[in-house]
Design an enzyme around this catalytic site. Structure first.
Site, mmCIF file in Angstrom:
data_model
loop_
_atom_site.group_PDB
_atom_site.id
_atom_site.type_symbol
_atom_site.label_atom_id
_atom_site.label_comp_id
_atom_site.label_asym_id
_atom_site.label_seq_id
_atom_site.Cartn_x
_atom_site.Cartn_y
_atom_site.Cartn_z
ATOM 1 N N ASP A 199 0.831 -1.196 0.000
ATOM 2 C CA ASP A 199 0.000 0.000 0.000
ATOM 3 C C ASP A 199 0.875 1.260 0.000
ATOM 4 O OD1 ASP A 199 -1.963 1.873 0.286
ATOM 5 O OD2 ASP A 199 -2.842 1.035 2.101
ATOM 6 N N HIS A 259 -8.940 -0.717 -7.919
ATOM 7 C CA HIS A 259 -8.592 0.420 -7.059
ATOM 8 C C HIS A 259 -7.498 1.291 -7.674
ATOM 9 C CE1 HIS A 259 -8.266 2.660 -3.319
ATOM 10 N NE2 HIS A 259 -6.964 2.462 -3.324
#
Length: 454
Positions: free
Chosen positions: A266, A362
């Site tokens: 991330d 995403h």
């Protein structure tokens, strides 16, 4: 005699040579090493000893020490503890408190973090707020250097180094009303719009004053938290507090992008301080004019507590998880090919004739290319607060996004995610806040001085 000594003459000679050799090696390893900023000892154990040294000590004891049982093991451990290594790179790393920008924005997120907000107490005015920020800034500067404030220390972090401690201060929208400074409130501090995925608890959002604390040692982080709360006195009242964590420096064989609780890497596409447009995207211009000129060199922090529906997520097949994100779970490489740092190719078609990066993936929905260049610096901590009434884990992300203007950074991206992000089905936004974080201060000054004394 043989039964009394337990060893033959040859065995005793061998043990003596081994002991001498181990002692020589141990002595050479205890030489002081110059600390490297933000660089952990690659093989440090929890108590500060290198695995190499610990294994060397065990080798000197030999099989006889293992057979001896608990007493022999305890003696070895005690002997090792009496001769500790120098403070490791993790403990000795320090981030300066003073500077053009506040610490804790462009610095890598630490292993432990606390986010907390306060409201000014009834009767606390602009003068009281200035006195509080002066105390807090002085304390934060001392702690960042690994020094404990004289006469007001709790002893929580005795023996520890600064451990990359950063303390960052910000102002919420209501702070300006309560200090008579409404005419100097930045336009960028307008309330965030409502999003359809929000399930916000107002008791855990916003606030007059916001503090972010980060450190690579849990006690160092808590020490700062405890001192700031004690020094607040009757000037403020706690509004909310959240604590989080990240992977500890040195826990991986090489520096890596953080993983979140979904197991995904991330932050790969985060803007970097070396990027040409970094300052423009993240910090308010140095030549800022007008009522909010005091924000020059500052930034705006959007804080979101995002619960992850981990039970649902973990039941997805790996291939499905990767399609939702648009990256491989193993190494963070985009499904369009390459390595983690390879630019995502949003136009690539896969062997099946479909887009390699799905339309609701995403990485596609959040990409600057999908949001007219909207950019923000994400600096998050994971959290786990036990379990909910239904047995599901109360865990997720303490998301902090930094940008020069939230209406040009966070808001357009979140609007796009709110409408078409496949990952949104596995997330719940439960708390939110927006804070104006002024620029840094020089030695002898305090954060927010240009606002409170201007």
């Amino acid at each position: 005699m043989a039964e009394t000594s337990g060893k033959t003459k040859a065995q005793r000679n061998t043990a003596a040579k081994t002991k001498t050799k181990t002692k020589s090696k141990s002595k050479s390893r205890t030489a002081t090493k110059p600390p490297a900023a933000r660089k952990a000892e690659p093989q440090a154990t929890a108590d500060g000893l290198s695995r190499r040294r610990l294994l060397g000590t065990a080798g000197a004891v030999g099989a006889g020490g293992l057979v001896a049982g608990g007493l022999g093991g305890a003696s070895v451990a005690e002997a090792v503890r009496k001769e500790p290594d120098a403070l490791s790179g993790v403990g000795s790393a320090a981030v300066p408190f003073h500077g053009e920008h506040q610490a804790g924005i462009a610095d890598p997120a630490q292993a432990h973090g606390h986010l907390l907000a306060f409201d000014l107490a009834p009767g606390a005015d602009r003068k009281a707020a200035a006195a509080l920020l002066r105390r807090w800034s002085a304390t934060a500067a001392e702690l960042a250097e690994g020094r404990a404030p004289k006469g007001d220390d709790t002893g929580i972090a005795l023996d520890a180094g600064p451990s990359s401690l950063t303390v960052t201060f910000g102002f919420g929208r209501t702070f300006f009303d309560r200090t008579g400074l409404a005419d100097r409130r930045p336009a960028a501090l307008e309330p965030l719009p409502a999003f359809s995925q929000d399930a916000l608890d107002p008791k855990r959002g916003d606030g007059d004053l916001w503090v972010q604390i980060g450190a690579d040692d849990a006690l160092v982080a808590f020490h700062a938290l405890r001192l700031l709360r004690r020094q607040a006195g009757d000037t403020v009242r706690p509004r909310w507090e959240m604590s989080g964590f990240n992977r500890t420096p040195g826990a991986t064989p090489r520096p890596m992008t953080q993983r979140n609780l979904m197991g995904q890497i991330d932050g790969t596409n985060n803007p970097k301080p070396t990027d040409a447009a970094f300052d423009e995207q993240i910090f308010v211009p140095r030549d800022r004019k007008g009522p909010d000129a005091w924000m020059a060199g500052g930034s705006y922090a959007v804080v979101r507590r995002i619960r992850m529906l981990l039970d649902s997520w973990d039941n997805l097949p790996l291939e499905r998880q990767e399609r939702v994100i648009g990256r491989r779970k193993s190494d963070g490489a985009p499904l369009s090919g390459g390595t983690e740092t390879t630019p995502v190719d949003l136009e690539k078609i896969g062997p099946d004739g479909a887009l390699a990066i799905a339309g609701d993936a995403h990485v596609r929905v959040a990409a600057p290319a999908s949001n007219r260049g909207a950019t923000m610096l994400r600096r998050a901590f994971s959290y786990h607060d036990g379990f909910r009434d239904d047995g599901a884990p109360d865990a997720g992300l303490l998301f902090v996004a930094w940008q020069a203007d939230p209406m040009k950074g966070f808001v357009p991206v979140q609007r796009k995610l709110d409408r078409g992000d496949g990952l949104s089905r596995f997330l719940r936004h439960e708390a939110s806040g927006l804070f104006a974080v002024p620029g840094g201060c020089a030695e002898g000054e305090y954060v927010g001085q240009r606002l409170l004394e201007g």
